[in-house]
Design a protein around this motif. Sequence first.
Motif, PDB file in Angstrom:
ATOM      1  N   GLY D  35       2.191  -5.128  -2.182  1.00  0.00           N
ATOM      2  CA  GLY D  35       2.017  -4.012  -1.262  1.00  0.00           C
ATOM      3  C   GLY D  35       3.331  -3.550  -0.683  1.00  0.00           C
ATOM      4  O   GLY D  35       4.241  -4.338  -0.433  1.00  0.00           O
ATOM      5  N   SER D  38       4.681  -0.724   6.128  1.00  0.00           N
ATOM      6  CA  SER D  38       5.562  -0.969   7.287  1.00  0.00           C
ATOM      7  C   SER D  38       6.037  -2.415   7.332  1.00  0.00           C
ATOM      8  O   SER D  38       7.093  -2.719   7.862  1.00  0.00           O
ATOM      9  N   GLN D  39       5.207  -3.324   6.749  1.00  0.00           N
ATOM     10  CA  GLN D  39       5.597  -4.735   6.765  1.00  0.00           C
ATOM     11  C   GLN D  39       6.832  -4.969   5.898  1.00  0.00           C
ATOM     12  O   GLN D  39       7.617  -5.881   6.130  1.00  0.00           O
ATOM     13  N   LYS D  58      -0.286  -8.883  -1.704  1.00  0.00           N
ATOM     14  CA  LYS D  58      -1.543  -8.487  -1.050  1.00  0.00           C
ATOM     15  C   LYS D  58      -2.664  -8.683  -2.052  1.00  0.00           C
ATOM     16  O   LYS D  58      -2.423  -8.912  -3.243  1.00  0.00           O
ATOM     17  N   GLY D  87       1.025  -5.583   8.622  1.00  0.00           N
ATOM     18  CA  GLY D  87       0.686  -5.934   7.239  1.00  0.00           C
ATOM     19  C   GLY D  87      -0.755  -6.324   7.046  1.00  0.00           C
ATOM     20  O   GLY D  87      -1.139  -6.795   5.980  1.00  0.00           O
ATOM     21  N   LYS D  90      -4.982  -1.857   4.763  1.00  0.00           N
ATOM     22  CA  LYS D  90      -5.604  -0.539   4.884  1.00  0.00           C
ATOM     23  C   LYS D  90      -6.918  -0.545   4.140  1.00  0.00           C
ATOM     24  O   LYS D  90      -7.138  -1.339   3.238  1.00  0.00           O
TER      25      LYS D  90
ATOM     26  N   GLY F  27       3.615   3.902   2.350  1.00  0.00           N
ATOM     27  CA  GLY F  27       2.874   2.756   1.820  1.00  0.00           C
ATOM     28  C   GLY F  27       2.335   2.998   0.434  1.00  0.00           C
ATOM     29  O   GLY F  27       2.133   4.148   0.023  1.00  0.00           O
ATOM     30  N   MET F  28       2.130   1.942  -0.284  1.00  0.00           N
ATOM     31  CA  MET F  28       1.504   2.042  -1.605  1.00  0.00           C
ATOM     32  C   MET F  28       1.029   0.680  -2.077  1.00  0.00           C
ATOM     33  O   MET F  28       1.406  -0.347  -1.516  1.00  0.00           O
ATOM     34  N   MET F  29       0.189   0.704  -3.092  1.00  0.00           N
ATOM     35  CA  MET F  29      -0.272  -0.520  -3.722  1.00  0.00           C
ATOM     36  C   MET F  29       0.248  -0.529  -5.151  1.00  0.00           C
ATOM     37  O   MET F  29       0.098   0.457  -5.866  1.00  0.00           O
ATOM     38  N   VAL F  64      -2.099   6.623  -1.093  1.00  0.00           N
ATOM     39  CA  VAL F  64      -2.955   7.558  -0.364  1.00  0.00           C
ATOM     40  C   VAL F  64      -2.068   8.406   0.538  1.00  0.00           C
ATOM     41  O   VAL F  64      -1.262   7.867   1.295  1.00  0.00           O
ATOM     42  N   ARG F 101      -6.439   1.975   9.179  1.00  0.00           N
ATOM     43  CA  ARG F 101      -5.412   0.937   9.257  1.00  0.00           C
ATOM     44  C   ARG F 101      -6.023  -0.238  10.005  1.00  0.00           C
ATOM     45  O   ARG F 101      -6.440  -0.089  11.157  1.00  0.00           O
ATOM     46  N   ARG F 103      -4.897  -3.041  11.288  1.00  0.00           N
ATOM     47  CA  ARG F 103      -4.238  -3.581  12.472  1.00  0.00           C
ATOM     48  C   ARG F 103      -4.547  -2.767  13.726  1.00  0.00           C
ATOM     49  O   ARG F 103      -4.891  -3.319  14.771  1.00  0.00           O
TER      50      ARG F 103
HETATM   51  N1  LIG Z   1      -0.476   5.098   2.072  1.00  0.00           N
HETATM   52  C1  LIG Z   1      -0.882   3.979   1.452  1.00  0.00           C
HETATM   53  N2  LIG Z   1      -1.473   4.045   0.253  1.00  0.00           N
HETATM   54  C2  LIG Z   1      -1.870   2.937  -0.378  1.00  0.00           C
HETATM   55  N3  LIG Z   1      -1.761   1.700   0.139  1.00  0.00           N
HETATM   56  C3  LIG Z   1      -1.179   1.584   1.339  1.00  0.00           C
HETATM   57  C4  LIG Z   1      -0.713   2.683   2.063  1.00  0.00           C
HETATM   58  N4  LIG Z   1      -0.178   2.248   3.223  1.00  0.00           N
HETATM   59  C5  LIG Z   1      -0.312   0.905   3.232  1.00  0.00           C
HETATM   60  N5  LIG Z   1      -0.920   0.500   2.107  1.00  0.00           N
HETATM   61  C6  LIG Z   1      -1.246  -0.899   1.762  1.00  0.00           C
HETATM   62  O1  LIG Z   1      -1.584  -1.599   2.955  1.00  0.00           O
HETATM   63  C7  LIG Z   1      -0.740  -2.732   3.112  1.00  0.00           C
HETATM   64  C8  LIG Z   1      -0.496  -2.975   4.580  1.00  0.00           C
HETATM   65  O2  LIG Z   1       0.122  -1.826   5.149  1.00  0.00           O
HETATM   66  P1  LIG Z   1       1.428  -2.017   6.099  1.00  0.00           P
HETATM   67  O3  LIG Z   1       1.904  -0.652   6.460  1.00  0.00           O
HETATM   68  O4  LIG Z   1       2.365  -2.952   5.459  1.00  0.00           O
HETATM   69  O5  LIG Z   1       0.901  -2.772   7.368  1.00  0.00           O
HETATM   70  P2  LIG Z   1       0.158  -2.081   8.578  1.00  0.00           P
HETATM   71  O6  LIG Z   1      -1.066  -1.440   7.966  1.00  0.00           O
HETATM   72  O7  LIG Z   1      -0.151  -3.191   9.523  1.00  0.00           O
HETATM   73  O8  LIG Z   1       1.143  -1.069   9.115  1.00  0.00           O
HETATM   74  C9  LIG Z   1       0.506  -2.403   2.322  1.00  0.00           C
HETATM   75  O9  LIG Z   1       1.101  -3.592   1.866  1.00  0.00           O
HETATM   76  C10 LIG Z   1      -0.053  -1.605   1.152  1.00  0.00           C
HETATM   77  O10 LIG Z   1      -0.531  -2.454   0.133  1.00  0.00           O
END
Ligand SMILES: Nc1ncnc2c1ncn2[C@@H]1O[C@H](COP(=O)(O)OP(=O)(O)O)[C@@H](O)[C@H]1O
Lengths: 443, 443, 443, 112, 112, 112
Positions: D35, D38-39, D58, D87, D90, F27-29, F64, F101, F103
Amino acid sequence: MKLTKLIPVVGLAVALPTLALAQDDAPATVAADEFVWIMNSLLFLIGGFLVFFMAAGFAMLEGGLVRSKNVTMQMTKNVALFSLAAIFYWLIGYNLMYPLGDWAIEGYFSALFPAVGVLEPVGVALADADDSSYASTGSDYIFQLMFCAATASIVSGALAERIKLWPFLIFVCILTGFIYPLTASWQWGGGWLSEAGFSDFAGSTVVHACGAAAALAGAIILGPRLGKYKDGVVHPMPGSNLALATLGMFILWLGWFGFNGGSQLAMGSVGDIADVSRIFSNTNMAAASGAVAALILTQIMYGKVDLTMVLNGALAGLVSITAEPLAPTLFGALWIGAIGGVIVVFTVPFLDKIKIDDVVGAIPVHGFAGVWGTIAVIFYGDASIGTQLLGIVAIVGTTFVLSLIVWIILKGVMGIRVSEEAELEGLDTTELGMEAYPDFSKG
Amino acid sequence: MKLTKLIPVVGLAVALPTLALAQDDAPATVAADEFVWIMNSLLFLIGGFLVFFMAAGFAMLEGGLVRSKNVTMQMTKNVALFSLAAIFYWLIGYNLMYPLGDWAIEGYFSALFPAVGVLEPVGVALADADDSSYASTGSDYIFQLMFCAATASIVSGALAERIKLWPFLIFVCILTGFIYPLTASWQWGGGWLSEAGFSDFAGSTVVHACGAAAALAGAIILGPRLGKYKDGVVHPMPGSNLALATLGMFILWLGWFGFNGGSQLAMGSVGDIADVSRIFSNTNMAAASGAVAALILTQIMYGKVDLTMVLNGALAGLVSITAEPLAPTLFGALWIGAIGGVIVVFTVPFLDKIKIDDVVGAIPVHGFAGVWGTIAVIFYGDASIGTQLLGIVAIVGTTFVLSLIVWIILKGVMGIRVSEEAELEGLDTTELGMEAYPDFSKG
Amino acid sequence: MKLTKLIPVVGLAVALPTLALAQDDAPATVAADEFVWIMNSLLFLIGGFLVFFMAAGFAMLEGGLVRSKNVTMQMTKNVALFSLAAIFYWLIGYNLMYPLGDWAIEGYFSALFPAVGVLEPVGVALADADDSSYASTGSDYIFQLMFCAATASIVSGALAERIKLWPFLIFVCILTGFIYPLTASWQWGGGWLSEAGFSDFAGSTVVHACGAAAALAGAIILGPRLGKYKDGVVHPMPGSNLALATLGMFILWLGWFGFNGGSQLAMGSVGDIADVSRIFSNTNMAAASGAVAALILTQIMYGKVDLTMVLNGALAGLVSITAEPLAPTLFGALWIGAIGGVIVVFTVPFLDKIKIDDVVGAIPVHGFAGVWGTIAVIFYGDASIGTQLLGIVAIVGTTFVLSLIVWIILKGVMGIRVSEEAELEGLDTTELGMEAYPDFSKG
Amino acid sequence: MKLVIAAIKPFKLEEVREALTSIGVRGMMVTEIKGFGSQSGHTEIYRGAEYAVNFVPKVKLEIVVSASMADQVVETIATTAKTDKIGDGKIFVLDVSSALRVRTGETNEDAI
Amino acid sequence: MKLVIAAIKPFKLEEVREALTSIGVRGMMVTEIKGFGSQSGHTEIYRGAEYAVNFVPKVKLEIVVSASMADQVVETIATTAKTDKIGDGKIFVLDVSSALRVRTGETNEDAI
Amino acid sequence: MKLVIAAIKPFKLEEVREALTSIGVRGMMVTEIKGFGSQSGHTEIYRGAEYAVNFVPKVKLEIVVSASMADQVVETIATTAKTDKIGDGKIFVLDVSSALRVRTGETNEDAI
Ligand SMILES: Nc1ncnc2c1ncn2[C@@H]1O[C@H](COP(=O)(O)OP(=O)(O)O)[C@@H](O)[C@H]1O
Ligand SMILES: Nc1ncnc2c1ncn2[C@@H]1O[C@H](COP(=O)(O)OP(=O)(O)O)[C@@H](O)[C@H]1O
Ligand SMILES: Nc1ncnc2c1ncn2[C@@H]1O[C@H](COP(=O)(O)OP(=O)(O)O)[C@@H](O)[C@H]1O
């Protein structure tokens, strides 16, 4: 001839005087006492590198039985523990273990504590050797050191996947520098246990049960891995690489030839080399029967063979024969080893039942099978059940208590367990910041 | 001195009488016959642990060349087969193989069948040794056992990924307890083949081609893996871990120094140790040239080097030189090994063409190269092509026929092949309920 | 007795004459010169197989430190390089390295160039041996060959993940057939460096720094991996399998007992075996302290232990003590090895700073620590800093220059680097068409 | 029907699966992913070189449920996977136009 | 266009791929997943401890096809992947709003 | 919101990630997949037997983003992942009905 490295010239020079001993009319011959001393030393050197390799065996076995998120940590612990054992056994352990009859407390505590290990001078002559009827100090030292390190390897497997690196390593220093050498001195240092007639040829109790006792104390203080016994049920955490674990077992089996064979401590006579040969054969048979016992038993009990139990079974067979690998017949080795294999199959789940989390089965293999092997001496060797039990209680008990104290202090002073989050995410990324298998693609 | 383990005292005691033999005015010297006996035994012990390690080599090689869904099973088979071989060779094989001139059927069948192997008593004196001009029985036993186990390891590789565990293990018991010892007795037991002048120093045919013949019989009865030859085309099923396979090859190469070197059966004289040295050098050269031959040939034929062929090539070189590792010059070892390497490159696809599915190339490596090596003896050793062919036909033929019968019976009685579904899903989850690499994350 | 393989009969026959030397009234005894020769040869054979296994150690270490997309290639290189070294050292190297006092250019260039290595005849008697006061030529040959191959292994690690297979292998042939034997002849061939009093017991410079110099030249000509130093920042490319890398380190450590211990070149006297024992102990201590130094230093400097540095640290400790493993006390070995460990921790990043991309840290471990070890001889051995530096400059300098020339020619003639696309996609699929870990599932 | 896609922390997988089962989810697809979010971006040191770790391990869940159940599923995952640490993950919801169970041939709602 | 997502048994992958190719499917994405469903829950024993195996290895196919072809693709997968044993898998169909082939820049129907 | 699914060549991952970050993707996967497409089918030889390599290693990105950003994201990926060689990959866009989200509990646009 080849004029090769300069050393040999020196080396051969050293050889000459001894030959001079022979009469002039006859060709120079080999003095028997020198021959025996040379062969004994050679046995220790060969045994030494074989037992050394067991450090790799433990590392692979443990690396294969932990989850991949903790592999880097397990590797780090195994390399570090061997290295620290090498230093602390030299710094303190060796002389604490071998008082050479020079006791601070007769039969109990060496007067040579603390003192560092010292080797014989370069090119020593037999007359100046530390022990002209035994072997070179260097060869004895390297051989004994490997046994000491083994005790620490046993601990690392049992406490894997949750213990902090440094507290563990501090314990290793104390175990290899002090605890093991102390209890071992009672037997192999010519202390009170050997006086009492306790018999433990290569260390089913002195080495293996000792390591297991230290591990048990640690496992109790440390507690099980998170979720291992959630809601009173055992939640298995399968090992990440059974090929690696199998390799580890094979390496340990290989090393055991040196472990037991070298413990004959002599091969300079027909009788001694024949005995070493017996030991090789019995050691191999016990490992084989231990594995087969676990193979058959798991098939019967679970309806499926459990490879991890078969690996433990082979090791348990080895530990079982270690207390007396010489006297038994091959048939004796077979049933003694087989019982060792049976023991692990029953004691691994038993430990889970009492909620003691031993990641690789170190306590069943080295502890329970070690005790069994020590008792089994009475069947072929000349030892009384009484003294055998005495020795077991003395060494296991002392090691357990001392270890318990150390673990409690370490826990109080610095904490021995990683944070819950670190344990869940895995020690590799959280404690070391390095994955063992970081690639997307396999490997 | 160090008062160490109590055993040595005993050990040294044993040594004394022999020294007494020397005259009083001269320093005690070493009796030549004792020296030879001690050194020969030591050679067997060193050779023994080296060849033992080959069990790990086979396990890693096979574990790396099967698909990951069958790795746990392959590990289980390798540990189990070695363990069972150790038991059945002791139970029956050893005495069947070495009749000591005491035949039930002169030169063909030992009169010591069935009888368990027995070691010399503890601390035996030369006068009481089973053979005062050879070596300790225990050292000979452990060394010979390892050869026996090797034949079973060869079979496990060829039949991987589809054979049921227990029928395979039953076959192993018969092969190591009866078939191999029987045919081996004709040559190494002093039977009719050795009388006939057949020459096979360390067993290109007696061990390797024998194992390959048993594997071939099994492969025919068992049939190829599902889909391997679908619609008349070969569908490769790539090995899951080439690093592991490479490690296995290196371990086998290491073990071969003991396999061939130990087969000199003596190192107590200048001539013998020099011969062992020649053997080490030739063995190493043949492995190297076998690997290089496969390296170059695959580059030329396929336009790309095929690592799995290079690994097989090194092993084929080793098998090729095994029948006569002593007599050839280094150049001889080079071309004999190289031809071995060439043989595998051509025979691996050949077996596929005739739809015999040998997962790891065991039959080309141990069978075809083994036959080649046995024939190659005529170039440097003194052997006639006639007797060499006789020996090959006798041993390979007999092993093949006996194995075929056993396989057919096993197939009829209990079935030797896992269900189609089990094979497709993989033997690890279906037969053993345990994945070798269960983690999501790598490892 | 067991009528076993026919060879021993021959073997024992060879033994008899020598015994006849003894007077008739006394029991036949062992002639001292024969005993020494036999034991020395045995030391080389044991050392030989131990050092051989280092080839596997290098392969696993490198296979674990490259990314999984390049593992098949790394395995191929390691198997091929050892095999080619075995051939070219025989073809040219051995006689180039050991002129036996027969120089084309006194002290600088053997007159035996080019000539292939030749072993003593089968069953040679001491009187006919190439060197009746040393050891069998075959044992010396196999032992020396392993050292030669080690230099090539060092190169393969440094240049991994981007160099083409064949140009690399051509370089290996030149390095093992010509460059290493030439520079090594100056010291171990009795050339000008040994005359000058340069002291390098087992080859910190002669072997390790030599290999590192060849690697450095290659790394410079080849250039870093794509993206390694993008925008002036170091972009780490983590190794794909740290368990494998750890196994490799342990195997190397094991092999080093043979590497240094065997370099005593004699164990037929009390003094020699005692020295080999000292060497074993010191070698082990230096490895341990090197590992511990890296362990502590990375913890302090980075706040986290770096396993890959600990592995390098142990190896650096081993390289450091290799120039003088005999003379130092255990304490000496400790601090010499520890400094070696410190050196890698600082020189690995240093190389990155000057943009030299050494994938596994071969140059820091074998080069910088090798130089350190060679200098450290002055503290315990009798060597002057002047001659030590002279030797280092001579061997490292010559190797570097010759290698540089060869690399430049290879680059010009055939190109030494794979295409950008091949490097990015990985050498396994692009150059060899074979993934090391092809399965979907782990492994 | 809806496809619920969730990226969560690997060690939360078992807990989430249990929670979902308890509310009647009978199937899902689990994928190991890396993933980025933000993490990401914390730095580590490898052999002396500092670098940013952009991708963190993830686990991705893909669950097809009836539209009516979607919100409950999302909520259940959210509450169970929550650690209040960066982290956590989503959850996304997409429309599914049709579903089929291979074994029985059942379609849509019956298939999931 | 439609995105067809199918979870099938790993050993059926090759067969399904062939079948799909034969009906003109020219591309797909294959992912190794762990599946949870009715097949899950059988127990195994590890070192003497019984435990439920909740996740079984599956392979996930993702195929983007023209709306017109979707049904045929689903049907082909269904018939080929079928073993009539529990755990055969599921097939889901989602709408795709746009597609692009990176190399050529072709879009939508032309891109797939 | 939109779900952008892209299959690209593994070694392009880092470059693409940087490009996307620079345009504000947070963010991405990322999933390791095996791809089947026009690139597939080249033959290799294994132990003397020729066979067709149907699946080639690819990396799948799932991102996304707000509907408004979708095109820019697609374009960025397309330009960065492009090597003009066969197998460069594909990009697909799907509709997302909701996002969360874990968190913070933020939803939709705020969640991505
Ligand atoms: N825009 C996005 N599209 C797809 N997956 C996302 C997106 N944003 C976050 N993710 C997934 O969610 C995980 C956690 O999001 P992250 O931003 O790291 O933590 P938080 O949601 O606490 O801010 C990421 O490691 C990623 O796999
Ligand atoms: N609701 C669902 N959402 C997503 N994937 C599912 C769902 N139900 C099942 N699956 C996938 O389909 C696979 C097979 O389904 P399962 O229920 O085990 O067998 P069957 O379809 O024969 O009842 C599961 O392993 C899982 O990967
Ligand atoms: N119709 C499709 N559905 C899903 N993924 C696809 C489709 N077509 C191609 N892909 C993915 O895109 C990758 C590249 O496509 P490919 O046809 O090989 O190259 P190109 O796009 O250059 O023709 C494939 O490996 C596959 O992962």
